[in-house]
Design an enzyme around this catalytic site. Structure first.
Site, PDB file in Angstrom:
ATOM      1  N   HIS A   1     -15.367   2.024  -2.678  1.00 37.39           N
ATOM      2  CA  HIS A   1     -14.358   1.112  -1.884  1.00 37.39           C
ATOM      3  C   HIS A   1     -13.222   1.979  -0.926  1.00 37.39           C
ATOM      4  CE1 HIS A   1     -14.882  -1.298  -5.811  1.00 37.39           C
ATOM      5  NE2 HIS A   1     -15.602  -1.627  -5.091  1.00 37.39           N
TER       6      HIS A   1
ATOM      7  N   TYR B   1       0.900  -1.048   0.055  1.00 36.22           N
ATOM      8  CA  TYR B   1      -0.001  -0.045  -0.039  1.00 36.22           C
ATOM      9  C   TYR B   1       0.818   1.169   0.035  1.00 36.22           C
ATOM     10  CZ  TYR B   1      -4.380  -2.184  -0.052  1.00 36.22           C
ATOM     11  OH  TYR B   1      -5.549  -2.756  -0.611  1.00 36.22           O
TER      12      TYR B   1
ATOM     13  N   CYS C   1      -9.875   0.521  17.593  1.00 34.45           N
ATOM     14  CA  CYS C   1     -10.769   1.752  18.157  1.00 34.45           C
ATOM     15  C   CYS C   1     -11.388   2.434  16.943  1.00 34.45           C
ATOM     16  CB  CYS C   1     -10.198   2.492  19.251  1.00 34.45           C
ATOM     17  SG  CYS C   1      -8.929   3.817  18.321  1.00 34.45           S
TER      18      CYS C   1
ATOM     19  N   SER D   1     -13.939  -2.242 -15.826  1.00 33.00           N
ATOM     20  CA  SER D   1     -14.069  -3.631 -16.288  1.00 33.00           C
ATOM     21  C   SER D   1     -15.393  -3.884 -16.258  1.00 33.00           C
ATOM     22  CB  SER D   1     -13.071  -4.786 -16.153  1.00 33.00           C
ATOM     23  OG  SER D   1     -12.878  -4.463 -14.555  1.00 33.00           O
TER      24      SER D   1
HETATM   25  N1  APR Z   1      -9.626   5.705 -20.314  1.00 32.40           N
HETATM   26  C1  APR Z   1     -10.778   4.770 -20.487  1.00 32.40           C
HETATM   27  N2  APR Z   1     -10.758   3.467 -20.136  1.00 32.40           N
HETATM   28  C2  APR Z   1      -9.525   2.943 -19.732  1.00 32.40           C
HETATM   29  C3  APR Z   1      -8.254   3.750 -19.736  1.00 32.40           C
HETATM   30  C4  APR Z   1      -8.495   5.210 -20.509  1.00 32.40           C
HETATM   31  N3  APR Z   1      -7.460   5.848 -20.273  1.00 32.40           N
HETATM   32  N4  APR Z   1      -7.350   2.966 -19.569  1.00 32.40           N
HETATM   33  C5  APR Z   1      -7.622   1.772 -19.145  1.00 32.40           C
HETATM   34  N5  APR Z   1      -9.152   1.900 -19.108  1.00 32.40           N
HETATM   35  C6  APR Z   1     -10.153   0.737 -19.032  1.00 32.40           C
HETATM   36  C7  APR Z   1      -9.786  -0.709 -19.405  1.00 32.40           C
HETATM   37  O1  APR Z   1     -10.020  -1.223 -20.577  1.00 32.40           O
HETATM   38  C8  APR Z   1     -10.575  -1.559 -18.164  1.00 32.40           C
HETATM   39  O2  APR Z   1     -11.772  -1.917 -18.824  1.00 32.40           O
HETATM   40  O3  APR Z   1     -10.361   0.716 -17.575  1.00 32.40           O
HETATM   41  C9  APR Z   1     -10.704  -0.539 -17.077  1.00 32.40           C
HETATM   42  C10 APR Z   1     -10.085  -0.940 -15.719  1.00 32.40           C
HETATM   43  O4  APR Z   1     -10.543  -2.113 -15.217  1.00 32.40           O
HETATM   44  P1  APR Z   1     -10.007  -2.568 -14.065  1.00 32.40           P
HETATM   45  O5  APR Z   1      -8.193  -2.595 -14.126  1.00 32.40           O
HETATM   46  O6  APR Z   1     -10.534  -3.971 -13.736  1.00 32.40           O
HETATM   47  O7  APR Z   1     -10.408  -1.677 -12.705  1.00 32.40           O
HETATM   48  P2  APR Z   1     -11.853  -1.383 -12.261  1.00 32.40           P
HETATM   49  O8  APR Z   1     -12.914  -1.676 -12.946  1.00 32.40           O
HETATM   50  O9  APR Z   1     -11.955  -0.226 -11.618  1.00 32.40           O
HETATM   51  O10 APR Z   1     -11.722  -2.565 -10.778  1.00 32.40           O
HETATM   52  C11 APR Z   1     -12.683  -2.576 -10.115  1.00 32.40           C
HETATM   53  O11 APR Z   1     -11.657  -4.186  -8.552  1.00 32.40           O
HETATM   54  O12 APR Z   1      -9.437  -4.746  -7.891  1.00 32.40           O
HETATM   55  C12 APR Z   1     -10.584  -4.330  -7.573  1.00 32.40           C
HETATM   56  O13 APR Z   1     -11.154  -2.799  -5.709  1.00 32.40           O
HETATM   57  C13 APR Z   1     -10.611  -2.631  -6.974  1.00 32.40           C
HETATM   58  O14 APR Z   1     -11.870  -0.643  -7.557  1.00 32.40           O
HETATM   59  C14 APR Z   1     -11.072  -1.892  -7.984  1.00 32.40           C
HETATM   60  C15 APR Z   1     -12.292  -2.969  -8.658  1.00 32.40           C
HETATM   61 ZN    ZN Z   2      -7.048   2.761  17.999  1.00 32.47          ZN
END
Ligand code: APR
Ligand code: ZN
Length: 260
Positions: free
Chosen positions: A132, A80, A143, A202
């Site tokens: 999230h 992190y 606490c 996604s």
């Molecule tokens: N503009 C638009 N879309 C984009 C760009 C961009 N510049 N770059 C990437 N993408 C798209 C990808 O094609 C993909 O569909 O963004 C998406 C990112 O998908 P993920 O990596 O799966 O992220 P997300 O959907 O936010 O994940 C959801 O999963 O891992 C957990 O808690 C985490 O919040 C997260 C959740």
């Molecule tokens: Zn504490």
């Protein structure tokens, strides 16, 4: 049709769809937005499942579950802290600012984000639901004291200043429930919306991915912006293939110039 004329045709189609999206946004009564990691990709923050995505390099079960934290809090905090360094150095991009413009035009009512980077807030958006959590915060496992980081913690795992127990990142890990306040607000916003922008997700992580279906149940409109097709493209009325930082400002400019 040769390649050039094919490309021109493709560009014309995209331009026409961007016009339609601008028109629908202006006509909308209550527009909302769901964002994912893709909207922050142009700010230099890696996505999770794209090329060089975090889950291609790291194991969820070692880093983003309560079990992983109990097993090895130092390892989780090392990861992190690495992400915090990226995020603290990142700036909002034109996509984040375009959403601020749409909110200031009183077209966009609220953003529900899956992102923990806080860039919507830094860009100036007012109505934001962080489904999230937020990586710039930590909370005490004993606490529940909450701490906001000005910079990534030097000493890890960081301890609670009140009771000296372990602090954990104030984010939602896999297998954990979404905080009810955020979830209720997200459902409330999407249940009354007649249009949803779905940007850079996604669309496979629930309950976030369910929200656009609430708008469809209301016979509302879905406008998706993504460089690739997602699991939500099949319910999108308009799918704009491209970078959010390039497409969203175009939509705002069209609306501003009333030229759609
Ligand atoms: N503009 C638009 N879309 C984009 C760009 C961009 N510049 N770059 C990437 N993408 C798209 C990808 O094609 C993909 O569909 O963004 C998406 C990112 O998908 P993920 O990596 O799966 O992220 P997300 O959907 O936010 O994940 C959801 O999963 O891992 C957990 O808690 C985490 O919040 C997260 C959740
Ligand atoms: Zn504490």
């Amino acid at each position: 049709m040769n390649n050039i004329s094919g490309l021109i045709l493709f560009m014309n189609i995209i331009e026409e769809q961007i016009n339609n999206a601008a028109k629908l946004l202006v006509k909308s009564r209550f527009a909302v937005c769901l964002t994912g990691a893709g909207i922050s990709a142009e700010s230099g923050i890696p996505t999770f499942r794209g090329k060089n995505g975090l889950w291609r390099k790291f194991k969820v079960e070692d880093l983003a579950t309560p079990e992983a934290f109990n097993r090895n809090p130092k390892l989780v905090w090392e990861w992190y802290r690495w992400r915090m360094k990226l995020i603290f150095n990142a700036k909002p991009n034109p996509a984040h600012y375009a959403l601020v413009d749409l909110e200031n035009m009183e077209i966009l009512k609220c953003i529900v984000t899956q992102n923990v980077d806080g860039l919507h807030t830094i860009a100036g958006s007012k109505c934001i639901v962080e489904l999230h959590g937020n990586i710039r915060r930590a909370r005490c496992i004993n606490c529940n004291y909450k701490l906001i980081f000005e910079k990534p913690p030097e000493k890890i795992p960081p301890k609670c200043p009140k009771c000296n127990s372990l602090l954990r990142p104030d984010v939602v890990w896999f297998g954990e429930p979404i905080p009810s306040e955020a979830l209720n607000m997200a459902f409330k916003m999407f249940s009354k919306a007649d249009l949803a922008l779905v940007i850079g997700t996604s669309g496979i992580v629930y309950p976030a991915a369910y929200l656009p279906y609430l708008v469809k149940e209301n016979n509302g409109v879905i406008i998706e912006i993504n460089i690739n097709r997602s699991a939500l493209t099949r319910i999108a009325d308009i799918y704009l293939q491209g970078k959010a930082g390039e497409i969203l400002p175009k939509i705002v400019n069209l609306i501003r110039r009333k030229n759609y």
